[in-house]
Design a protein around this motif. Structure first.
Motif, PDB file in Angstrom:
ATOM      1  N   GLU A  41       0.847  -1.187   0.000  1.00  0.00           N
ATOM      2  CA  GLU A  41       0.000   0.000   0.000  1.00  0.00           C
ATOM      3  C   GLU A  41       0.880   1.233   0.000  1.00  0.00           C
ATOM      4  N   GLY A  42       0.547   2.175  -0.852  1.00  0.00           N
ATOM      5  CA  GLY A  42       1.283   3.432  -0.944  1.00  0.00           C
ATOM      6  C   GLY A  42       2.339   3.398  -2.035  1.00  0.00           C
ATOM      7  N   ARG A  43       2.730   4.584  -2.440  1.00  0.00           N
ATOM      8  CA  ARG A  43       3.686   4.715  -3.549  1.00  0.00           C
ATOM      9  C   ARG A  43       5.062   4.151  -3.225  1.00  0.00           C
ATOM     10  N   ASP A  44       5.561   4.393  -2.022  1.00  0.00           N
ATOM     11  CA  ASP A  44       6.897   3.910  -1.663  1.00  0.00           C
ATOM     12  C   ASP A  44       6.953   2.383  -1.687  1.00  0.00           C
ATOM     13  N   ALA A  45       5.950   1.746  -1.110  1.00  0.00           N
ATOM     14  CA  ALA A  45       5.920   0.276  -1.074  1.00  0.00           C
ATOM     15  C   ALA A  45       5.757  -0.299  -2.466  1.00  0.00           C
ATOM     16  N   PHE A  46       4.933   0.340  -3.289  1.00  0.00           N
ATOM     17  CA  PHE A  46       4.732  -0.119  -4.661  1.00  0.00           C
ATOM     18  C   PHE A  46       6.035  -0.005  -5.444  1.00  0.00           C
ATOM     19  N   ASP A  47       6.727   1.107  -5.292  1.00  0.00           N
ATOM     20  CA  ASP A  47       8.012   1.320  -5.964  1.00  0.00           C
ATOM     21  C   ASP A  47       9.033   0.256  -5.542  1.00  0.00           C
ATOM     22  N   ALA A  48       9.111  -0.020  -4.249  1.00  0.00           N
ATOM     23  CA  ALA A  48      10.057  -1.026  -3.745  1.00  0.00           C
ATOM     24  C   ALA A  48       9.724  -2.413  -4.289  1.00  0.00           C
ATOM     25  N   MET A  49       8.444  -2.739  -4.390  1.00  0.00           N
ATOM     26  CA  MET A  49       8.052  -4.041  -4.929  1.00  0.00           C
ATOM     27  C   MET A  49       8.468  -4.166  -6.392  1.00  0.00           C
ATOM     28  N   ILE A  50       8.255  -3.131  -7.160  1.00  0.00           N
ATOM     29  CA  ILE A  50       8.639  -3.180  -8.573  1.00  0.00           C
ATOM     30  C   ILE A  50      10.148  -3.334  -8.713  1.00  0.00           C
ATOM     31  N   ALA A  51      10.915  -2.610  -7.919  1.00  0.00           N
ATOM     32  CA  ALA A  51      12.379  -2.744  -7.959  1.00  0.00           C
ATOM     33  C   ALA A  51      12.792  -4.183  -7.674  1.00  0.00           C
ATOM     34  N   ALA A  52      12.146  -4.828  -6.718  1.00  0.00           N
ATOM     35  CA  ALA A  52      12.470  -6.222  -6.385  1.00  0.00           C
ATOM     36  C   ALA A  52      12.104  -7.163  -7.532  1.00  0.00           C
ATOM     37  N   VAL A  53      10.973  -6.932  -8.167  1.00  0.00           N
ATOM     38  CA  VAL A  53      10.566  -7.765  -9.309  1.00  0.00           C
ATOM     39  C   VAL A  53      11.551  -7.582 -10.453  1.00  0.00           C
ATOM     40  N   GLN A  54      11.965  -6.357 -10.714  1.00  0.00           N
ATOM     41  CA  GLN A  54      12.930  -6.107 -11.780  1.00  0.00           C
ATOM     42  C   GLN A  54      14.259  -6.787 -11.501  1.00  0.00           C
ATOM     43  N   GLU A  55      14.661  -6.819 -10.248  1.00  0.00           N
ATOM     44  CA  GLU A  55      15.905  -7.511  -9.891  1.00  0.00           C
ATOM     45  C   GLU A  55      15.768  -9.017 -10.100  1.00  0.00           C
ATOM     46  N   GLN A  56      14.634  -9.562  -9.702  1.00  0.00           N
ATOM     47  CA  GLN A  56      14.398 -11.003  -9.841  1.00  0.00           C
ATOM     48  C   GLN A  56      14.306 -11.427 -11.303  1.00  0.00           C
ATOM     49  N   PHE A  57      13.721 -10.578 -12.146  1.00  0.00           N
ATOM     50  CA  PHE A  57      13.501 -10.917 -13.554  1.00  0.00           C
ATOM     51  C   PHE A  57      14.279  -9.967 -14.459  1.00  0.00           C
ATOM     52  N   ALA A  58      15.533  -9.737 -14.127  1.00  0.00           N
ATOM     53  CA  ALA A  58      16.370  -8.794 -14.868  1.00  0.00           C
ATOM     54  C   ALA A  58      16.385  -9.122 -16.360  1.00  0.00           C
ATOM     55  N   GLY A  59      16.248  -8.073 -17.174  1.00  0.00           N
ATOM     56  CA  GLY A  59      16.313  -8.227 -18.619  1.00  0.00           C
ATOM     57  C   GLY A  59      14.995  -8.608 -19.268  1.00  0.00           C
ATOM     58  N   LEU A  60      13.977  -8.929 -18.485  1.00  0.00           N
ATOM     59  CA  LEU A  60      12.682  -9.289 -19.058  1.00  0.00           C
ATOM     60  C   LEU A  60      11.797  -8.048 -19.135  1.00  0.00           C
ATOM     61  N   ARG A  61      10.810  -8.089 -20.029  1.00  0.00           N
ATOM     62  CA  ARG A  61       9.924  -6.941 -20.248  1.00  0.00           C
ATOM     63  C   ARG A  61       8.473  -7.355 -20.095  1.00  0.00           C
ATOM     64  N   PHE A  62       7.684  -6.432 -19.582  1.00  0.00           N
ATOM     65  CA  PHE A  62       6.238  -6.609 -19.511  1.00  0.00           C
ATOM     66  C   PHE A  62       5.614  -6.090 -20.799  1.00  0.00           C
ATOM     67  N   THR A  63       4.666  -6.828 -21.342  1.00  0.00           N
ATOM     68  CA  THR A  63       3.876  -6.356 -22.470  1.00  0.00           C
ATOM     69  C   THR A  63       2.407  -6.468 -22.098  1.00  0.00           C
ATOM     70  N   LEU A  64       1.615  -5.614 -22.694  1.00  0.00           N
ATOM     71  CA  LEU A  64       0.206  -5.507 -22.365  1.00  0.00           C
ATOM     72  C   LEU A  64      -0.647  -6.238 -23.389  1.00  0.00           C
ATOM     73  N   GLY A  65      -1.582  -7.030 -22.885  1.00  0.00           N
ATOM     74  CA  GLY A  65      -2.576  -7.664 -23.736  1.00  0.00           C
ATOM     75  C   GLY A  65      -3.781  -6.752 -23.867  1.00  0.00           C
ATOM     76  N   PRO A  66      -4.918  -7.313 -24.277  1.00  0.00           N
ATOM     77  CA  PRO A  66      -6.128  -6.497 -24.433  1.00  0.00           C
ATOM     78  C   PRO A  66      -6.579  -5.869 -23.115  1.00  0.00           C
ATOM     79  N   VAL A  67      -7.114  -4.656 -23.217  1.00  0.00           N
ATOM     80  CA  VAL A  67      -7.650  -3.941 -22.064  1.00  0.00           C
ATOM     81  C   VAL A  67      -9.151  -3.753 -22.284  1.00  0.00           C
ATOM     82  N   ASP A  68      -9.941  -4.098 -21.280  1.00  0.00           N
ATOM     83  CA  ASP A  68     -11.387  -3.916 -21.315  1.00  0.00           C
ATOM     84  C   ASP A  68     -11.737  -3.031 -20.122  1.00  0.00           C
TER      85      ASP A  68
END
Length: 115
Positions: A41-68
């Motif tokens: 919850e909150g911007r700081d925690a969200f930012d920290a979570m994303i940094a951890a995911v990027q470290e775990q999956f270094a070099g991989l990219r997110f792509t977006l599928g259909p949005v409804d």
């Protein structure tokens, strides 16, 4: 839907300062993210979570599928993998937006994860 496009940009932005600018633009101050592996919850925690995911999956990219989307909610599929390659992770998220159009909550589900 532009806010969802920007949301995926956050996940791919590896420069911490630029990522935070995007988070502050898109994410409600008290925004909440929930998936099977995390609750933040909150911007700081969200930012920290994303940094951890990027470290775990270094070099991989997110792509977006259909949005409804309708009213203040959107649902969408996303994929995580090497650019142009087979995704290692596939997820489905539901976003709830504030009246101003910021993301108030993400409810995430994982459809495919590495063994």
């Amino acid at each position: 839907m532009k806010v969802i496009d920007r949301y995926l940009e956050i996940w791919n932005e590896t420069d911490p300062a630029q990522r935070r600018v995007l988070i502050d633009e898109v994410w409600a101050e008290d925004g909440r993210y929930t998936d099977p592996l995390a609750v933040v919850e909150g911007r700081d925690a969200f930012d920290a979570m994303i940094a951890a995911v990027q470290e775990q999956f270094a070099g991989l990219r997110f792509t977006l599928g259909p949005v409804d989307a309708h009213h203040d909610i959107a649902r969408f599929t996303w994929l995580l993998g090497p650019e142009g390659g087979e995704p290692l992770v596939v997820g489905f998220d539901v976003a709830v937006l504030t009246a101003e159009g910021a993301i108030a909550a993400i409810h995430g589900f994982l459809d495919k994860v590495p063994a």
